[in-house]
Design an enzyme around this catalytic site. Structure first.
Site, short mmCIF file in Angstrom:
data_model
loop_
_atom_site.label_atom_id
_atom_site.label_comp_id
_atom_site.label_asym_id
_atom_site.label_seq_id
_atom_site.Cartn_x
_atom_site.Cartn_y
_atom_site.Cartn_z
NE ARG A 58 0.12 1.41 3.38
CZ ARG A 58 1.03 2.32 3.58
NH1 ARG A 58 2.31 1.98 3.69
NH2 ARG A 58 0.73 3.59 3.68
CB ALA A 60 0.38 6.92 -3.85
CD GLN A 208 -3.27 2.54 6.81
OE1 GLN A 208 -3.87 2.92 7.81
NE2 GLN A 208 -3.90 2.28 5.69
CG ASP A 249 -3.17 8.04 -1.68
OD1 ASP A 249 -3.13 8.55 -0.55
OD2 ASP A 249 -2.84 6.86 -1.91
CE LYS A 260 -5.20 5.57 4.60
NZ LYS A 260 -6.18 4.78 3.82
O1 MRU Z 1 -4.59 3.17 2.27
P1 MRU Z 1 -3.12 3.39 2.16
O2 MRU Z 1 -2.35 2.82 3.30
O3 MRU Z 1 -2.57 2.95 0.82
O4 MRU Z 1 -2.96 4.97 2.22
C1 MRU Z 1 -1.69 5.52 2.03
C2 MRU Z 1 -1.65 6.99 2.17
O5 MRU Z 1 -2.65 7.64 2.35
C3 MRU Z 1 -0.30 7.63 1.96
O6 MRU Z 1 -0.20 8.78 2.73
C4 MRU Z 1 -0.15 8.00 0.47
O7 MRU Z 1 -0.41 6.89 -0.34
C5 MRU Z 1 1.19 8.53 0.17
S1 MRU Z 1 2.43 7.27 0.24
C6 MRU Z 1 3.94 7.95 -0.07
#
Ligand code: MRU
Length: 358
Positions: A58, A60, A208, A249, A260
């Site tokens: 997980r 982005a 997370q 993302d 998030k």
């Molecule tokens: O649901 P997730 O864990 O994939 O969410 C991740 C996030 O929101 C991160 O902050 C985002 O992807 C940036 S990662 C460098």
């Protein structure tokens, strides 16, 4: 199991979210962290789709890289196809992987880049086209490391000795191929001997922040404190936070950013306490074809993530639930966007275009 590889705790610097070794794809199962550090070999495209959907991989940039290698896994038995059939099958598999998660543009970006690299080549045999595909996936992976390193180099200019930084979710090494985005300035500053404190929001519902960000920063020896999401305002009020840095993302053309769920609240609180909010991301997260945050599709996830804490039910049976995985922070609340091309500042509709429209 043969296709799983356990690693020792304390090896965080060596632990990669994505391992490409001897042309085999391994993904770190992040749902098991911090308790277990387990790499899982990916033997089918369905397995990769599932790993993305279930958040084993997980973040982005990481799902972009995993998607690109997912196409390698999908197409490696298809090398006997002729060009027309190979390209048709590749497009089908790319659409399938793209359906796993909708919000992070990096997945779509990486899949499109792989498909276009094959379409552009004039090669005719499935074997030759497969070699192009694999080379593009490997390039995306290697570039991600460099882009995150550059984000760190630009972002480190914002760091000061003794400062307090709040981050939300995990935009760390685990969410990318290395360094992370929000954490890249932290890793670089730490490596250069700077002392600072990080407050890591737990990031309900899937934690997370406490499971992943706290783990990876602690393993790296960075001073990190975990707080629950509803403690952030109090910690800010106590004067412990000098800067917020989060990942994203998708960045829309006007500078609105999806991240998030809970990031919007953090940004609103930071405005109240006059704390700067920085968003860190590579170029692959900037989506100039999306005009504003209103057009960003927000993933809705299963109710059980909210009604249960681990395996234990914490809400009544039959209760109505909302579970949006992301929210959109309007550009007015963003101080700057730390990218591999420098720190982009308002007015974002002009500065983003200047930096990313080639
Ligand atoms: O649901 P997730 O864990 O994939 O969410 C991740 C996030 O929101 C991160 O902050 C985002 O992807 C940036 S990662 C460098």
């Amino acid at each position: 199991m043969d296709n799983q590889r356990e690693m020792k705790q304390g090896d965080a610097e060596k632990v990669k979210s994505i391992l490409w070794e001897k042309e085999q794809l391994f993904l770190l199962d992040q749902t098991r962290l911090p308790g277990e550090v387990l790499l899982e070999e990916q033997n089918s495209v369905e397995q990769v789709w599932d790993a993305i959907k279930q958040l084993k991989v997980r973040g982005a940039p990481a799902i972009g890289v995993a998607g690109a290698y997912g196409l390698v896994v999908a197409m490696r038995e298809q090398t006997s196809l002729d060009r027309t059939a190979f390209v048709a099958e590749l497009r089908k598999q790319a659409a399938y992987l793209d359906s796993s998660r909708p919000t992070a543009v990096n997945l779509h970006w990486a899949l499109t880049r792989v498909v276009e690299s094959v379409e552009r080549s004039r090669l005719q045999s499935g074997g030759d086209l497969f070699a192009v595909l694999q080379k593009t996936a490997e390039e995306i992976h290697a570039e991600d490391i460099q882009l995150c390193r550059s984000i760190g180099e630009h972002g480190v200019s914002l760091m000061r000795e003794g400062m307090g930084i709040l981050t939300h979710c995990n935009a760390g090494r685990l969410a990318t191929s290395d360094y992370g985005t929000a954490t890249a300035p932290m890793y670089l500053a730490h490596g250069r001997g700077m002392g600072f404190r990080v407050y890591s929001d737990e990031s309900r519902p899937l934690l997370q922040g406490s499971r992943l960000t706290a783990w990876e920063l602690q393993q790296a020896g960075i001073d990190v404190t975990t707080i629950t999401d509803n403690m952030a305002a109090f910690v800010m009020q106590q004067g412990l936070i000098d800067m917020v840095i989060v990942g994203t993302d998708r960045v829309a053309a006007n500078g609105d950013v999806a991240n998030k769920i809970g990031t919007l609240g953090v940004a609103i609180m930071a405005k109240h306490f006059d704390i700067p909010v920085y968003v860190a991301c590579p170029a692959s997260t900037v989506d100039l074809s999306t005009a504003t945050g209103e057009q960003i599709v927000i993933e809705e996830r299963e109710a059980e993530e909210v009604t249960h804490f681990g395996l234990r039910r914490t809400a009544p049976e039959g209760i109505k639930v909302r579970n949006p995985a992301f929210d959109v922070t309007p550009h007015e609340l963003v101080t700057g966007i730390i990218t591999d091309r420098g720190i982009i500042r308002p007015p974002f509709s002009e500065t983003l275009k200047a930096a990313f429209c080639q």
